[in-house]
Design an enzyme around this catalytic site. Structure first.
Site, short mmCIF file in Angstrom:
data_model
loop_
_atom_site.label_atom_id
_atom_site.label_comp_id
_atom_site.label_asym_id
_atom_site.label_seq_id
_atom_site.Cartn_x
_atom_site.Cartn_y
_atom_site.Cartn_z
N SER A 16 0.83 -1.19 0.00
CA SER A 16 0.00 0.00 0.00
C SER A 16 0.87 1.25 0.00
O SER A 16 1.80 1.37 0.81
CB SER A 16 -0.90 -0.03 1.25
OG SER A 16 -1.69 1.14 1.24
N GLY A 17 0.57 2.14 -0.92
CA GLY A 17 1.32 3.40 -1.00
C GLY A 17 2.56 3.30 -1.87
O GLY A 17 3.31 4.27 -1.99
N THR A 34 -1.61 2.55 -8.05
CA THR A 34 -2.69 3.27 -8.71
C THR A 34 -2.14 4.37 -9.61
O THR A 34 -2.60 4.57 -10.73
CB THR A 34 -3.65 3.87 -7.64
OG1 THR A 34 -4.10 2.79 -6.84
CG2 THR A 34 -4.82 4.57 -8.27
N ASN A 54 -1.27 5.30 3.17
CA ASN A 54 -1.43 5.98 1.89
C ASN A 54 -2.63 6.92 1.97
O ASN A 54 -3.71 6.51 2.38
CB ASN A 54 -1.64 4.92 0.80
CG ASN A 54 -1.77 5.53 -0.59
OD1 ASN A 54 -1.72 6.75 -0.74
ND2 ASN A 54 -1.95 4.67 -1.57
N SER A 80 -5.44 5.54 -0.58
CA SER A 80 -5.30 4.09 -0.67
C SER A 80 -6.52 3.47 -1.33
O SER A 80 -7.67 3.79 -1.00
CB SER A 80 -5.11 3.53 0.74
OG SER A 80 -4.94 2.15 0.65
N SER A 81 -6.25 2.59 -2.29
CA SER A 81 -7.37 1.90 -2.95
C SER A 81 -7.91 0.88 -1.97
O SER A 81 -7.17 -0.01 -1.55
CB SER A 81 -6.88 1.20 -4.22
OG SER A 81 -6.06 2.05 -4.98
N GLY A 88 -2.13 -3.87 -2.16
CA GLY A 88 -0.85 -4.51 -1.86
C GLY A 88 -0.87 -5.15 -0.48
O GLY A 88 -1.81 -5.00 0.30
N GLU A 93 -0.55 -5.90 3.16
CA GLU A 93 -0.76 -4.93 4.25
C GLU A 93 -0.41 -5.54 5.61
O GLU A 93 -0.82 -6.65 5.91
CB GLU A 93 -2.23 -4.48 4.25
CG GLU A 93 -2.49 -3.32 3.33
CD GLU A 93 -3.92 -2.84 3.38
OE1 GLU A 93 -4.25 -1.90 2.65
OE2 GLU A 93 -4.73 -3.40 4.18
N1 LIG Z 1 5.15 8.14 -9.96
C1 LIG Z 1 4.84 8.91 -8.93
N2 LIG Z 1 5.20 10.20 -8.93
C2 LIG Z 1 4.87 11.01 -7.91
N3 LIG Z 1 4.20 10.58 -6.84
C3 LIG Z 1 3.80 9.30 -6.77
C4 LIG Z 1 4.10 8.41 -7.83
N4 LIG Z 1 3.60 7.20 -7.49
C5 LIG Z 1 2.99 7.35 -6.29
N5 LIG Z 1 3.13 8.61 -5.86
C6 LIG Z 1 2.61 9.16 -4.59
O1 LIG Z 1 2.35 8.08 -3.76
C7 LIG Z 1 0.99 8.08 -3.35
C8 LIG Z 1 0.46 6.67 -3.26
O2 LIG Z 1 0.43 6.08 -4.50
P1 LIG Z 1 -0.71 5.08 -4.92
O3 LIG Z 1 -2.03 5.58 -4.49
O4 LIG Z 1 -0.51 4.83 -6.33
O5 LIG Z 1 -0.33 3.84 -4.10
P2 LIG Z 1 -0.94 2.39 -4.21
O6 LIG Z 1 0.16 1.48 -4.45
O7 LIG Z 1 -2.06 2.40 -5.16
O8 LIG Z 1 -1.46 2.14 -2.76
P3 LIG Z 1 -2.73 1.36 -2.27
O9 LIG Z 1 -2.42 -0.06 -2.31
O10 LIG Z 1 -2.91 1.86 -0.94
O11 LIG Z 1 -3.83 1.76 -3.17
C9 LIG Z 1 0.26 8.89 -4.41
O12 LIG Z 1 -0.87 9.49 -3.89
C10 LIG Z 1 1.32 9.90 -4.79
O13 LIG Z 1 1.30 10.97 -3.91
MG LIG Z 2 -3.98 2.23 -5.04
#
Ligand SMILES: Nc1ncnc2c1ncn2[C@@H]1O[C@H](COP(=O)(O)OP(=O)(O)OP(=O)(O)O)[C@@H](O)[C@H]1O
Ligand SMILES: [Mg+2]
Length: 1046
Positions: A129-130, A134, A179, A182-183, A406, A408
């Site tokens: 997560s994070g 996404t 996050n 977070s999805s 992801g 957790e």
């Molecule tokens: N390529 C990137 N460039 C800049 N910031 C990023 C990038 N990827 C992620 N982030 C930052 O990290 C945060 C978390 O990313 P994201 O929501 O994609 O995580 P995730 O893997 O989908 O987590 P979860 O499993 O909780 O959904 C985003 O809100 C953003 O602020």
């Molecule tokens: Mg996500």
């Protein structure tokens, strides 16, 4: 086709080198930090080296690194300027390894592979997560939105695909400790492409929304974004209509985490985005009304309070909130209240309502809120799917994007984490199957020499969770379904009993001393592939049952809200039959997902979270090392290093690249394997670059394949041009042949026509000739059928020729065209007419003087022509008016004869009558008489009346004898004269004196009167020369030369 193998080989080599050079060249100093592809890492087995590379690059903001075609992405936690349109353009259509690693390169590679191989793909984005899953999936979607061919229709689909994201995120994402976005649901999205690569539709599958978040959030976490967005961003009027106040703190469901406001989240602007997105993806006004009605009613439900009545039963404390729920969901207040405070029990024939205690009522309320929100979320996904659905039934290829929660680990992990981590185990299993295991099995199967790479197969954990009858899920379900007092603790006991000995399972009771210290009594610990997670069993049964009391469901069926009506259909299967538990549903959906993924080509993006603090430029070694480990990156690297980047069945490889070798193009006669061997030899692959398996060729380095692919791309265009040229040539040739055939046909027809005409002409000619010959043969017979034409022809021919050669003058009498016998008469007539015509012409043209001259000449002619020998010589000598000018006549003479008008005068020689002596004299003709004059004397006057006759000889002399009547002796007798102008003088005389008839041409000799009664003679004869003399007989002898008549 003509190949130039050397060239291809060369270009292939060159190409490889160029790619490498380009890779080098395109790297900025920054790009050169570390290694772009872990495959090139020397110490590829060292986790530290791996981490060093990752860290080095991360600190230079190089967040992407490859392991072959797998992309490792480290969350930078800050905006990097690497996602611009320019960047997208740079990566579009460029080979994977030609540019620095990027998510766009991966997206482009997947897209182009899909287009060229026309098969389905998926990109598995994993990480905790994070870690940025996404975000990665959004970047990929954005890349396709820009790079795919666009039309108005496709743009529409593109917009919907893009805008489905903020809507789903609003309803399905929430701030967690890990996050801020977070999805809280798993998402698998298929993007459908047509054969040209246009995005034509999409489909979303959602997995296990974390509904418990609706009613409860841990400290520091939030409910789903949509609640805050509505309260913060909703228009005044809307909020009034929904009965909401603009203060999140007023809602119990929004404040449990105690962080309604987060600096990284702008609920207001997100609200606007969502509103706009809803309108793009076909949400009607009433849909949005109903949707926000539901969101608001959940908030109102959360604020419902119960209190115990005298009997201890629950009653609703704040009626106003009740009324709002009733209004917004369109459910009569009474019914709602009854449903929230009573439970319906069916006892044999009758239904009994059993009142809730306050505690039960709260539980029922939360269950209802969760159910409403959960089902609404599903409705939302379906609605989006309707809007993304591709109407066209023609075959599509898809690229699936899997962005699933992801792994957790929280301080307290519950049922949701259990499901999420189970899901990650399943995906790891899939990864193992698709890469590590299958890869190695494939080498074995294909007989490729291979040193096995050890890896941890997490199947044992998957089995622990999902095995039938013995797995945790089975045990949980069993516990949920069995009659009697089942609790979370009995479930724990059951696990201890059944799977107590499993190496990946431990509880307080089962653990050793040290383990016990870390476990509560109600906990169990699973040794996941990614690490240990301790779950607290509390709530497992409840959450798995997801009980919504029957009465609650029935209450919802009363709703007038369109969405709720749809989500709680009255035809819902009888609740007496137990619905599938949550975990079983989830397990089944994961099985479905695995099937979907197994049928597609996998691509991986592994996201890594650099620190727990969500801060940029912080790289926590321990945290990252842990992720590297559990994401299986080292194993993957080892397999990659040892293995071959690319493999394809001989048939497929040959089919694609056969055009690169003259022996394999267009068709290879032997087996595909031999064909590939031949092809590869031709391409000049080095022996360590490839291996031949039983059914596949294995290519070690991607660059070899890319060079081959590049050569193919070049060759493809050449081929296309060739095929095009061949086809055009063929078409032109066809056209030419057709034209030629047509031309021959026309020629034939034309020649036939000409020949027929010629034949007719010849037949006609034969007939004509025959008739001509027959006519010719019978030309002298009287006119008949046989000769009429011939004669007509002869006539016409004669006349035509005659016309052309008519005599020009009357004198050409003998040039008249000789007529054929039949035209003799006509010719004669014509000749006469023509002669007359000529004469008339001639006459008309004669001048009056000439006319009078000619009249005189005619007169002369009538007198002498054919009679006198020298006449013809006179003809051409023109006559003149007089031979002696008046001045030459003596004046005396003139005076004498003037009154008689001198008409003509000519010098003559007079021969004396006696002696015939010649004397020159002038002979003058007047109106009345002829005078013979000697100088001044008129020697003799001869009145015309007394002129008896004039004699001339028939010979060529010039003598004339004027015979006069001579009555008187004194009178002079006849005159013997010689005149050079004899004919002229005589003609004049005949005219003046009208004495034509008395002029006589005589032969031999002429008698004349010298005096009356005395005669003399002039004899004429022809001689050798002209002579005049007195002959012995006393005659005047005139000898003249004989003249040949002209
Ligand atoms: N390529 C990137 N460039 C800049 N910031 C990023 C990038 N990827 C992620 N982030 C930052 O990290 C945060 C978390 O990313 P994201 O929501 O994609 O995580 P995730 O893997 O989908 O987590 P979860 O499993 O909780 O959904 C985003 O809100 C953003 O602020
Ligand atoms: Mg996500």
């Amino acid at each position: 086709m003509t190949h130039r193998p050397l060239e291809v080989q060369e270009s292939l080599e060159e190409r490889c080198n160029r790619i490498l050079r380009n890779m080098e060249a395109s790297l900025t100093a920054r790009d050169r930090v570390g290694i772009q592809d872990f495959v090139l890492l020397d110490a590829y087995t060292s986790e530290s080296a791996f981490l060093d590379n990752l860290r080095k690059r991360f600190h230079e903001n190089l967040i992407y690194t490859y392991i072959g075609t797998l992309l490792v992405s480290v969350n930078p936690y800050k905006d990097l300027d690497i996602y611009s349109k320019k960047q997208m353009d740079t990566y579009m259509g460029v080979n994977f390894f030609e540019l620095p690693p990027h998510i766009y390169a991966l997206a482009d590679n997947v897209f182009r592979t899909m287009l060229s191989e026309f098969n389905n793909h998926f990109i598995l984005i994993s990480g905790e997560s994070g870690a940025g899953k996404t975000e990665a999936s959004k970047k990929i979607l954005q890349f396709y939105a820009v790079s795919c061919p666009s039309t108005r229709l496709l743009n529409n689909v593109r917009d919907r695909l893009l805008l489905s994201n903020p809507v789903l995120e609003a309803f399905g994402n929430a701030k967690t400790l890990k996050n801020d976005n977070s999805s809280r649901f798993g998402k698998y999205m298929d993007i459908e492409f047509d054969h040209r690569g246009g995005a034509v539709g999409g489909h979303i599958l959602s997995y296990l929304l974390e509904k418990s978040r609706v009613v409860h959030q841990n400290h520091g976490e939030r409910n789903f974004h949509i609640f805050y967005q509505l309260v913060e961003g909703g228009e005044e009027e809307l909020l009034r209509w929904l009965g909401l106040e603009r203060n999140c703190k007023n809602y119990r469901y929004l404040v449990q985490g105690d962080c309604a406001k987060v600096s990284s989240i702008n609920d207001k602007s997100d609200w606007r985005t969502v509103r706009k997105a809803l309108s793009v993806i076909d949400f009607s006004e009433s849909d949005t009304e109903h949707l926000f009605g539901i969101i608001a009613s959940v908030l109102h439900l959360g604020n419902l309070k119960f209190e115990a009545d005298a009997r201890g039963y629950a009653t609703v404390k704040n009626n106003q909130e009740m009324q709002w729920v009733s209004k917004l969901l369109g459910i009569p207040g009474q019914v709602l209240q009854q449903g929230l405070t009573h439970r319906k029990i069916e006892a044999k024939t009758e239904e009994v309502f059993s009142p809730f205690s306050v505690e039960h009522a709260v539980y029922a309320r939360d269950a209802l809120a969760k159910a409403i929100y959960g089902r609404t979320f599903n409705w939302l996904v379906n609605k989006i799917n309707e809007s993304l659905a591709n109407q066209d039934s023609s075959r599509k290829t898809v690229i699936g994007l899997l962005d699933i929660y992801g792994f957790e680990v929280f301080s307290v992990n519950s049922f949701e984490q259990f499901c999420i981590n189970y899901c990650n185990e399943k995906l790891q299993q899939l990864f193992i199957q698709l890469t590590l295991k299958s890869e190695q099995e494939e080498y074995e199967l294909e007989g490729i020499e291979w040193e096995p790479v050890p890896y941890f197969n997490n199947k044992i954990i998957c089995d622990l969770v999902e095995e039938k009858f013995r797995g945790i899920i089975s045990l949980l379900d069993e516990e949920c379904l069995r009659p009697g007092e089942a609790t979370d603790l009995t479930f724990l006991e059951k696990m201890e009993e059944k799977i107590g000995g499993h190496p990946h399972f431990v509880t307080h009771k089962l653990g050793d001393k040290n383990t016990r210290k870390t476990l509560e009594r109600g906990d169990f610990r699973l040794l996941h592939y990614a690490g240990e997670v301790t779950y607290c069993v509390v709530g497992f049964l409840d959450k798995n049952n997801d009980l919504l009391y029957r009465s609650g469901k029935e209450v919802m069926q009363h709703s007038k809200n369109g969405i709720i009506k749809h989500c709680f259909p009255s035809s819902e299967p009888d609740t007496k039959k137990r619905p599938e538990t949550v975990v079983t549903q989830f397990k089944n959906s994961l099985v479905g997902l695995t099937e979907i993924l197994m049928s597609k080509e996998p691509w991986y993006v592994r996201c890594i979270k650099p620190n727990e603090a969500k801060q940029p430029a912080r790289f926590d070694d321990v945290l990252v090392r842990h992720q590297v480990k559990y994401l299986g990156l080292m194993e993957h690297l080892r397999v990659r290093r040892a293995g071959f980047a690319y493999r394809r069945k001989y048939e497929i490889f040959l089919q694609r690249y056969k055009a690169l070798c003259p022996d394999t193009w267009p068709n290879w006669k032997g087996t595909p394997a031999e064909g590939v061997r031949c092809l590869i030899k031709h391409l000049g692959y080095k022996t360590d670059e490839y291996k031949f398996g039983r059914t596949k060729i294995f290519i070690r380095h991607p660059r070899t394949l890319f060079a081959t692919e590049d050569a193919f791309q070049v060759c493809k265009h050449q081929l296309a041009t060739r095929i095009q040229a061949k086809y055009k040539g063929w078409r032109v040739k066809e056209g030419y042949l057709k034209q030629k055939e047509a031309a021959t046909k026309i020629e034939n027809c034309w020649r036939g026509l000409l020949a027929r005409k010629e034949r007719e002409r010849r037949a006609w000619a034969v007939k004509v000739i025959k008739r001509f010959i027959k006519g010719f043969m019978t030309r002298n017979q009287p006119a008949c059928v046989d000769n009429s034409e011939y004669l007509a022809y002869v006539r016409q021919n004669y006349l035509t020729r005659l016309k052309e050669i008519l005599p020009k003058t009357v004198l050409e009498t003998d040039s008249w065209l000789t007529p054929p016998p039949i035209l003799k008469e006509a010719s004669q007539l014509l000749q006469n007419i023509y002669t007359r015509y000529l004469v008339r012409q001639y006459v008309r043209e004669i001048a009056p003087e000439r006319k009078s001259q000619l009249l005189l000449k005619a007169q002369t002619s009538s007198m002498f022509k054919g009679k006198k020998e020298n006449y013809p010589f006179s003809v051409y000598r023109p006559f003149v008016d007089t031979r002696i000018a008046l001045e030459d006549i003596n004046l005396k003479v003139l005076q004498t004869v003037q009154q008689e008008h001198i008409k003509y005068s000519v010098p003559v020689v007079k021969y004396d009558r006696n002696g015939f002596r010649p004397r020159l004299r002038q002979l003058i003709f007047t109106q009345e008489a002829a005078y013979l004059v000697e100088e001044t004397k008129i020697k003799q006057r001869i009145d015309y009346a007394s002129l008896k006759g004039v004699s001339v000889s028939n010979l060529s002399d010039n003598f004339l004898i004027l015979h006069v009547i001579c009555d008187d002796i004194k009178q002079k007798g006849d005159l013997v004269l010689q005149c050079d102008y004899l004919f002229e003088a005589l003609t004049k005389l005949s005219v003046i004196a009208d004495k034509q008839s008395c002029i006589k041409v005589v032969q031999g000799s002429v008698r004349f009167d010298i005096q009356p009664g005395r005669e003399g003679f002039v004899d004429f004869k022809s001689g050798q020369e002209s002579m005049v003399y007195r002959a012995k007989n006393g005659h005047l002898m005139v000898e003249s030369t004989r003249m040949k008549s002209r």
